[in-house]
Scaffold this active site. Structure first.
Site, mmCIF file in Angstrom:
data_model
loop_
_atom_site.group_PDB
_atom_site.id
_atom_site.type_symbol
_atom_site.label_atom_id
_atom_site.label_comp_id
_atom_site.label_asym_id
_atom_site.label_seq_id
_atom_site.Cartn_x
_atom_site.Cartn_y
_atom_site.Cartn_z
ATOM 1 N N HIS A 7 -2.178 2.631 24.593
ATOM 2 C CA HIS A 7 -3.401 1.827 24.636
ATOM 3 C C HIS A 7 -4.522 2.471 23.846
ATOM 4 O O HIS A 7 -4.488 3.657 23.550
ATOM 5 C CB HIS A 7 -3.860 1.552 26.072
ATOM 6 C CG HIS A 7 -4.171 2.769 26.900
ATOM 7 N ND1 HIS A 7 -3.251 3.373 27.717
ATOM 8 C CD2 HIS A 7 -5.309 3.487 27.040
ATOM 9 C CE1 HIS A 7 -3.811 4.402 28.332
ATOM 10 N NE2 HIS A 7 -5.052 4.506 27.930
ATOM 11 N N HIS A 79 -10.886 6.658 23.772
ATOM 12 C CA HIS A 79 -9.706 7.474 23.502
ATOM 13 C C HIS A 79 -8.533 6.610 23.062
ATOM 14 O O HIS A 79 -8.544 5.393 23.221
ATOM 15 C CB HIS A 79 -9.311 8.341 24.710
ATOM 16 C CG HIS A 79 -8.879 7.596 25.940
ATOM 17 N ND1 HIS A 79 -9.741 7.270 26.972
ATOM 18 C CD2 HIS A 79 -7.672 7.124 26.337
ATOM 19 C CE1 HIS A 79 -9.089 6.638 27.924
ATOM 20 N NE2 HIS A 79 -7.814 6.520 27.564
ATOM 21 N N GLU A 130 -5.174 10.893 24.799
ATOM 22 C CA GLU A 130 -4.468 10.927 26.083
ATOM 23 C C GLU A 130 -2.978 10.881 25.777
ATOM 24 O O GLU A 130 -2.537 10.095 24.917
ATOM 25 C CB GLU A 130 -4.884 9.696 26.917
ATOM 26 C CG GLU A 130 -4.182 9.590 28.265
ATOM 27 C CD GLU A 130 -4.597 8.355 29.072
ATOM 28 O OE1 GLU A 130 -5.173 7.420 28.488
ATOM 29 O OE2 GLU A 130 -4.364 8.348 30.288
HETATM 30 CO CO CO Z 1 -6.352 5.767 28.928
#
Ligand code: CO
Length: 134
Positions: A7, A79, A130
């Site tokens: 994502h 992020h 991440e």
């Molecule tokens: Co995230």
């Protein structure tokens, strides 16, 4: 080592307004709001055919996105999340390469109930990264 883009996360000052933008204006498939108390955020996921958008709203006094929203009052990309097969092996490889892993360095359960780690943006082209175990 890194795999699929899981994502792209966007921090927003008003989660309801962000939901309306993605659901009504862009016609996206938007989830319900899920509080992530341990991470200090409320999350909403927009499911796209090839990846997801994570909308992040602050939750609580010490939300980790509060400073970001101070600097970016209209919101902004916060992020990128990449999938890895083995998060501990990925962490050890990154540490050996001199990269900084945020927090304790131990994976925590993320928004999908899978272990995640965050990497220092200064080590990755100014982008908070991440990693999520696939
Ligand atoms: Co995230």
């Amino acid at each position: 080592m890194i795999g699929r883009l899981n994502h792209v996360a966007i921090a927003v000052p008003d989660l309801e307004a962000a939901i309306a933008t993605y659901r009504d204006t862009l016609g996206g498939e938007v989830s319900a709001i899920e509080p992530q108390a341990e991470h200090g955020v409320n999350t909403v996921f927009v499911t796209l055919p090839n990846t997801k958008i994570e909308l992040l709203g602050a939750l609580g006094e010490n939300s980790p996105i509060a400073k970001f929203l101070d600097r970016n009052p209209e919101g902004g990309i916060h992020h990128l999340c990449y999938e890895v097969d083995d998060i501990l092996a990925a962490r050890d490889r990154l540490l050996a390469a001199g990269a900084r892993v945020l927090g304790s360095g131990e994976p925590r359960l993320g928004a999908h109930g899978k272990p995640v780690l965050f990497l220092h943006p200064k080590d990755f082209l100014g982008t908070l990264v991440e990693l999520e175990q696939a």
